[in-house]
Design an enzyme around this catalytic site. Structure first.
Site, mmCIF file in Angstrom:
data_model
loop_
_atom_site.group_PDB
_atom_site.id
_atom_site.type_symbol
_atom_site.label_atom_id
_atom_site.label_comp_id
_atom_site.label_asym_id
_atom_site.label_seq_id
_atom_site.Cartn_x
_atom_site.Cartn_y
_atom_site.Cartn_z
ATOM 1 N N GLY A 19 7.406 -1.104 -4.641
ATOM 2 C CA GLY A 19 8.821 -1.000 -3.653
ATOM 3 C C GLY A 19 9.013 0.382 -3.595
ATOM 4 N N ILE A 77 8.738 2.545 -5.890
ATOM 5 C CA ILE A 77 8.331 4.475 -7.119
ATOM 6 C C ILE A 77 7.233 5.081 -5.352
ATOM 7 C CG2 ILE A 77 5.766 4.909 -8.250
ATOM 8 C CD1 ILE A 77 6.125 2.205 -9.189
ATOM 9 N N LYS A 83 -1.477 -4.609 -1.616
ATOM 10 C CA LYS A 83 -0.746 -3.351 -1.799
ATOM 11 C C LYS A 83 -2.087 -2.729 -1.957
ATOM 12 C CE LYS A 83 3.187 -5.430 -3.133
ATOM 13 N NZ LYS A 83 3.563 -6.628 -4.753
#
Ligand code: HSE
Length: 435
Positions: A132, A134, A203
């Site tokens: 998100g 970061i 991710k």
């Protein structure tokens, strides 16, 4: 001042956040980008209740944005891999730069997308796809560009972290916490993506492609979610000084790169152990810097929008320069490098937490420890719980030293075959993350 025209496709949680921040901080953002950044077209099937788009052209068909000759950057925030893929490919083919928060799209179709972008001379940026708000993609690509990455370990699914944190701190039931995570908007449309590890694997594939210059490869990532975790293991782990976290781990070894997503015991003293609630964190160990930790909100409207806007600013700053000069140019250039080999899961070495139910008779425990010794598995800690009144079995918990997955599995099946052991051995990997 130059004007860079933005088309936002998808006005859901993230899209509305992008729209609102660009409105609220427009002057600041434009001065940082050294150009005026203006949202001139929104593609959305429906309006967002908190988003006033009256001054912007709105199309119900998102493809109208990709066809709009005035748009410089298409921001894809519709999610999924079907319409989103077609939209991104059309945008690229029409010479638009693309910003996306779509991890599934990048992890599954990234190779094709980056190849098309390179051919058309545009860029595809995806900071918001991982963790998100970061800026972890920029950390790996820019901040650590001078480092060899030894390993990275991340809490990269907020929903799983929220569930595990609530189970640990409030002894809540899994299903009850999942429902709350869905109500709060943390979970994916299909929450099995969160709790079965698919979202974290998407991710991890993206992070590893940058950290280790390897192709995006979701199929070969070992994936385990949190659905099988029992509350008693959360408690026993705490008694032994560990916290159970759902980690994505990528590690360079002499045999290749390990890529795996699974529940993991981490020592309570490790910084990742203190990352709770829906928060994300990625710990990176690299040769020049050593350990570093990046922590923040991994989901939600404005945190994710923050990363989307960072990519818009990056592209807007350099839009008139050739793509090869851009910080965010990526992906397909990795093909020029020798891709490292992936380590098969059975060769991965970690410590283990084992729990089994054993009849409390003389010699039973030594039969189990003998099996571990004969498999050359060193015991770090062992606990036998007291037999609850009326129960036929006691819980035995063993923490092992580092051992290969295949050897641990072999020992586990021998322990399960003992006549004194009831049921399966619960096996959870453990990482100390200290080197
Ligand atoms: N469902 C995701 C999570 C949202 O829980 O982390 C952000 O990718």
């Amino acid at each position: 001042m130059r004007v860079v025209q933005i088309g936002i496709c998808g006005l859901g949680t993230v899209g509305s956040g992008v729209y609102e921040i660009l409105k609220r901080n427009g002057g600041l953002i434009s001065s940082r980008a050294n150009c005026a950044i203006e949202v001139t077209h929104v593609g959305a099937r429906r309006d967002h209740p908190n988003c006033d788009t009256q001054s912007t052209r709105v199309s119900r068909d998102v493809f109208d944005v990709a066809k709009d000759p005035d748009i410089d950057i298409v921001v894809e925030l519709i999610g999924g891999t079907s319409v989103a893929f077609d939209l991104v490919m059309m945008s690229i083919n029409n010479g638009k730069h693309v910003v996306t928060a779509n991890k599934a799209l990048i992890a599954e179709n990234g190779a094709e997308i980056f190849a098309a972008a390179a051919q058309r001379g545009v860029t595809v940026a995806y900071e918001a796809a991982v963790a998100g708000g970061i800026p972890i993609i920029k950390v790996l690509r820019e901040g650590l560009a001078g480092n060899q990455i030894n390993w990275l370990a991340g809490i990269i699914n907020g929903t799983s972290n929220f569930i595990l944190s609530e189970m640990a701190s409030k002894q809540r039931e899994f299903a009850d916490v999942l429902k709350e995570a869905q109500e709060k908007g943390y979970a994916e449309a299909d929450p099995t993506f969160d709790i079965e590890g698919v979202d974290a694997a998407h991710k991890l594939a993206i992070l590893a492609s940058i950290a280790f210059a390897m192709p995006l490869n979701i199929e070969d990532i070992y994936m385990e979610g949190i659905t099988q975790l029992q509350p008693c293991d959360v408690t026993y782990a705490a008694d032994l000084g560990y916290v159970i976290k759902h980690l994505g781990v990528a590690r360079q070894t002499t045999e290749g790169v390990e890529l795996r997503v699974h529940p993991t015991l981490v020592p309570v003293s490790c910084l990742l152990a203190g990352v709770n609630d829906v928060l994300n964190a990625v710990m990176i160990h690299s040769d020049a810097l050593g350990s570093s930790l990046f922590y923040g909100r991994g989901a939600g409207s404005e945190p994710t929008a923050s990363s989307v806007i960072a990519d818009i600013v990056d592209i807007s700053r350099v839009i008139d320069n050739p793509p090869s000069t851009w910080v965010s140019a990526l992906g397909c250039q990795l093909e020029a490098l020798d891709a490292p080999k992936m380590v098969p899961m059975e060769c991965v070495e970690t410590c283990f937490y084992l729990r089994f139910a054993m009849r409390d008779t003389p010699g039973a425990l030594s039969d189990a420890t003998k099996i571990l010794a004969e498999t050359s598995i060193s015991i770090e800690a062992i606990v036998q719980k007291e037999q609850p009144a009326g129960a036929d079995f006691v819980d035995v918990i063993v923490v092992t030293d580092r051992v290969r997955e295949a050897e641990c599995k072999q020992a586990v099946s021998q322990i399960e075959a003992l006549s004194t052991v009831h049921g399966s051995v619960v096996t959870i990997r453990l990482e100390r993350l200290d080197d």
